[in-house]
Scaffold this motif. Sequence first.
Motif, PDB file in Angstrom:
ATOM      1  N   GLU A   1     -16.356  16.198  12.511  1.00  0.00           N
ATOM      2  CA  GLU A   1     -15.254  16.436  11.176  1.00  0.00           C
ATOM      3  C   GLU A   1     -13.958  16.229  11.512  1.00  0.00           C
ATOM      4  OE1 GLU A   1     -12.081  20.373  12.328  1.00  0.00           O
ATOM      5  OE2 GLU A   1     -13.118  20.073  14.144  1.00  0.00           O
ATOM      6  N   THR A   2     -13.581  15.616  10.613  1.00  0.00           N
ATOM      7  CA  THR A   2     -12.191  14.936   9.988  1.00  0.00           C
ATOM      8  C   THR A   2     -11.014  15.091  11.343  1.00  0.00           C
ATOM      9  OG1 THR A   2     -13.555  13.960   7.933  1.00  0.00           O
ATOM     10  CG2 THR A   2     -11.028  13.466   8.801  1.00  0.00           C
ATOM     11  N   LEU A   3     -10.456  14.683  11.874  1.00  0.00           N
ATOM     12  CA  LEU A   3      -9.310  14.723  12.750  1.00  0.00           C
ATOM     13  C   LEU A   3      -8.174  14.136  12.082  1.00  0.00           C
ATOM     14  CD1 LEU A   3     -11.352  13.738  15.884  1.00  0.00           C
ATOM     15  CD2 LEU A   3     -10.607  15.683  14.732  1.00  0.00           C
ATOM     16  N   GLU A   4      -8.057  13.300  11.401  1.00  0.00           N
ATOM     17  CA  GLU A   4      -7.040  12.342  10.266  1.00  0.00           C
ATOM     18  C   GLU A   4      -7.820  11.161   9.450  1.00  0.00           C
ATOM     19  OE1 GLU A   4      -4.847  10.175  12.922  1.00  0.00           O
ATOM     20  OE2 GLU A   4      -4.189  11.183  14.623  1.00  0.00           O
ATOM     21  N   GLN A   5      -7.292  11.039   8.214  1.00  0.00           N
ATOM     22  CA  GLN A   5      -7.653   9.928   7.265  1.00  0.00           C
ATOM     23  C   GLN A   5      -6.545   9.545   6.748  1.00  0.00           C
ATOM     24  OE1 GLN A   5      -8.061  11.910   2.608  1.00  0.00           O
ATOM     25  NE2 GLN A   5      -9.898  11.963   3.913  1.00  0.00           N
ATOM     26  N   PHE A   6      -6.510   8.980   6.681  1.00  0.00           N
ATOM     27  CA  PHE A   6      -5.323   8.124   5.932  1.00  0.00           C
ATOM     28  C   PHE A   6      -6.077   6.862   4.015  1.00  0.00           C
ATOM     29  CE2 PHE A   6      -5.896   2.585   4.982  1.00  0.00           C
ATOM     30  CZ  PHE A   6      -4.096   2.827   4.683  1.00  0.00           C
ATOM     31  N   ARG A   7      -4.883   7.643   3.774  1.00  0.00           N
ATOM     32  CA  ARG A   7      -5.709   7.291   2.478  1.00  0.00           C
ATOM     33  C   ARG A   7      -4.701   6.455   0.612  1.00  0.00           C
ATOM     34  NH1 ARG A   7      -9.949  11.776  -0.077  1.00  0.00           N
ATOM     35  NH2 ARG A   7     -10.576  10.213  -1.908  1.00  0.00           N
ATOM     36  N   VAL A   8      -5.388   5.538   0.626  1.00  0.00           N
ATOM     37  CA  VAL A   8      -5.037   4.492  -0.530  1.00  0.00           C
ATOM     38  C   VAL A   8      -4.121   5.502  -2.123  1.00  0.00           C
ATOM     39  CG1 VAL A   8      -4.108   2.768  -1.909  1.00  0.00           C
ATOM     40  CG2 VAL A   8      -4.513   2.918   0.998  1.00  0.00           C
ATOM     41  N   ILE A   9      -2.957   5.490  -1.949  1.00  0.00           N
ATOM     42  CA  ILE A   9      -2.603   6.085  -3.649  1.00  0.00           C
ATOM     43  C   ILE A   9      -2.553   5.054  -4.537  1.00  0.00           C
ATOM     44  CG2 ILE A   9      -1.624   7.883  -5.255  1.00  0.00           C
ATOM     45  CD1 ILE A   9      -3.305   9.034  -2.595  1.00  0.00           C
ATOM     46  N   SER A  10      -2.428   4.274  -4.094  1.00  0.00           N
ATOM     47  CA  SER A  10      -1.892   3.056  -5.113  1.00  0.00           C
ATOM     48  C   SER A  10      -1.767   1.997  -4.122  1.00  0.00           C
ATOM     49  CB  SER A  10      -0.868   3.310  -6.255  1.00  0.00           C
ATOM     50  OG  SER A  10       0.645   3.370  -5.095  1.00  0.00           O
ATOM     51  N   PHE A  11      -2.063   0.090  -5.179  1.00  0.00           N
ATOM     52  CA  PHE A  11      -1.128  -0.777  -4.189  1.00  0.00           C
ATOM     53  C   PHE A  11      -1.282  -2.249  -4.632  1.00  0.00           C
ATOM     54  CE2 PHE A  11      -6.221  -1.784  -4.489  1.00  0.00           C
ATOM     55  CZ  PHE A  11      -6.445  -3.252  -4.383  1.00  0.00           C
ATOM     56  N   ALA A  12      -0.793  -2.957  -4.556  1.00  0.00           N
ATOM     57  CA  ALA A  12      -0.377  -4.610  -5.179  1.00  0.00           C
ATOM     58  C   ALA A  12      -0.646  -5.025  -5.071  1.00  0.00           C
ATOM     59  CB  ALA A  12       1.066  -4.448  -6.344  1.00  0.00           C
ATOM     60  N   VAL A  13      -1.403  -6.158  -5.044  1.00  0.00           N
ATOM     61  CA  VAL A  13      -1.621  -7.876  -4.295  1.00  0.00           C
ATOM     62  C   VAL A  13      -0.857  -8.676  -4.823  1.00  0.00           C
ATOM     63  CG1 VAL A  13      -3.424  -9.727  -3.402  1.00  0.00           C
ATOM     64  CG2 VAL A  13      -3.936  -6.689  -3.013  1.00  0.00           C
ATOM     65  N   GLY A  14      -0.456 -10.104  -4.504  1.00  0.00           N
ATOM     66  CA  GLY A  14       0.153 -11.422  -5.241  1.00  0.00           C
ATOM     67  C   GLY A  14       1.298 -11.567  -4.487  1.00  0.00           C
ATOM     68  N   GLU A  15       1.998 -12.354  -5.194  1.00  0.00           N
ATOM     69  CA  GLU A  15       2.986 -12.748  -4.994  1.00  0.00           C
ATOM     70  C   GLU A  15       4.284 -12.609  -5.163  1.00  0.00           C
ATOM     71  OE1 GLU A  15       3.394 -17.185  -6.300  1.00  0.00           O
ATOM     72  OE2 GLU A  15       2.185 -18.273  -5.728  1.00  0.00           O
ATOM     73  N   PRO A  16       4.274 -11.301  -6.021  1.00  0.00           N
ATOM     74  CA  PRO A  16       5.437 -10.621  -5.705  1.00  0.00           C
ATOM     75  C   PRO A  16       6.133  -9.359  -5.262  1.00  0.00           C
ATOM     76  CG  PRO A  16       4.558 -10.587  -8.134  1.00  0.00           C
ATOM     77  CD  PRO A  16       2.855 -11.395  -7.251  1.00  0.00           C
TER      78      PRO A  16
ATOM     79  N   LEU B   1       0.772  -1.486  -0.257  1.00  0.00           N
ATOM     80  CA  LEU B   1      -0.102  -0.047   0.109  1.00  0.00           C
ATOM     81  C   LEU B   1       1.243   1.564   0.416  1.00  0.00           C
ATOM     82  CD1 LEU B   1      -2.067  -0.770   2.715  1.00  0.00           C
ATOM     83  CD2 LEU B   1      -2.974  -1.489   0.407  1.00  0.00           C
ATOM     84  N   SER B   2       0.492   2.112  -0.803  1.00  0.00           N
ATOM     85  CA  SER B   2       0.953   3.449  -1.071  1.00  0.00           C
ATOM     86  C   SER B   2       0.204   4.813  -0.549  1.00  0.00           C
ATOM     87  CB  SER B   2       1.565   3.577  -2.089  1.00  0.00           C
ATOM     88  OG  SER B   2       2.751   2.712  -2.257  1.00  0.00           O
ATOM     89  N   TYR B   3      -0.163   5.046   0.949  1.00  0.00           N
ATOM     90  CA  TYR B   3      -0.629   5.873   1.184  1.00  0.00           C
ATOM     91  C   TYR B   3      -0.492   7.394   1.891  1.00  0.00           C
ATOM     92  CZ  TYR B   3       0.742   4.060   5.913  1.00  0.00           C
ATOM     93  OH  TYR B   3       1.476   3.136   6.345  1.00  0.00           O
ATOM     94  N   ILE B   4      -1.144   8.071   2.079  1.00  0.00           N
ATOM     95  CA  ILE B   4      -0.621   9.164   3.162  1.00  0.00           C
ATOM     96  C   ILE B   4      -1.390   9.588   4.315  1.00  0.00           C
ATOM     97  CG2 ILE B   4      -0.377  10.921   0.483  1.00  0.00           C
ATOM     98  CD1 ILE B   4      -3.273  11.974   0.791  1.00  0.00           C
ATOM     99  N   ASN B   5      -1.479  10.162   4.859  1.00  0.00           N
ATOM    100  CA  ASN B   5      -1.951  10.444   6.934  1.00  0.00           C
ATOM    101  C   ASN B   5      -1.945  11.655   6.423  1.00  0.00           C
ATOM    102  OD1 ASN B   5      -2.364   7.434   7.582  1.00  0.00           O
ATOM    103  ND2 ASN B   5      -0.201   7.279   8.333  1.00  0.00           N
ATOM    104  N   VAL B   6      -3.399  11.892   6.686  1.00  0.00           N
ATOM    105  CA  VAL B   6      -3.537  13.358   6.487  1.00  0.00           C
ATOM    106  C   VAL B   6      -3.439  14.168   8.032  1.00  0.00           C
ATOM    107  CG1 VAL B   6      -4.232  15.657   5.559  1.00  0.00           C
ATOM    108  CG2 VAL B   6      -3.904  13.067   4.567  1.00  0.00           C
TER     109      VAL B   6
END
Length: 318
Positions: free
Chosen positions: A178-193, A45-50
Amino acid sequence: MKQLWFSVYLAAGSLFMPTIASAETTPMQLLQEMGSATQSLNYELSYINVNKQGIDSLRYRHAILDKKTLAQLLRMDGPRTEIIQRGNEISYFEPGFDSFTLSGEHIVDALPSAVFPDFEKLSKHYNYIALGRARVADRPCQVIRIVARDSTRYSYIIWMDEATKLPMRIDLLDRDGETLEQFRVISFAVGEPIQDILQGVLKLSMPPLLALPAKNKVDFTWTPRWLPEGVTEVSRSRRTLPNMDAPTESRLYSDGLFSFSVNINPAGKDVPSEQSLRQGRRTVQTEARNNVEITVVGELPPSTAKRIADSVVLESAK
């Protein structure tokens, strides 16, 4: 202006929620599947914490190899900060500090705490509400809200990928929505690699495992008379902090989703009778009474933290 941008940014995406659709699987079952997926799948998971302090960019990799968990959390910007998990050993690497290893089941800072609880146990004190379907990171998602039944705690909204059940977005909300924090995925990959990428972790030389001091059984002459529903004491300690002559007594509490501590120490001179501070999810509520300073610190709304502090009964007040 920055605060206005923050509010607009966090609200984006929530305003376009599709009509709620009927689902064969209950919200609690979906949450349980999410918890299982994050601990059993091979993924990245590539993500941002805001939050109101800024935006952090991170990458988390997770794989199961020969029944052993391998994981890596990497901060993508600034000095290289990395946390690596091999089985039940988690090693921390940060510039300017000595590396060290601790025992643990998962990297605490990798994913929001809303991913890991026992959702069936929490259901006694929280409602799980299906909000329909939406789209995050170009993936169709199921949307579920987690809210305390007694309204004394924060709530979560979780967007989980329909196919993999991995979390794509998680918002932490205060009681006003009101949103205090946000975890948001930008891109992801799943599998054996992902397994192949993390195999190199097995060859790395890790810092030694830190031996934590033995826990001594301690008895206190004080206790909070009121706690939110489902909250129990996890641990207690008595320790002397730097620049303090007398020890501080602490009780750590949790309901499985949110945690906080209640701390007692002798009050110093010119200590305010009451003080409250909230920074993001964390509240610090302090009050002085009977020459004692009572401090509640943790993931609580200010009104809840104050109610807990007010309920603390001291031996001298019995």
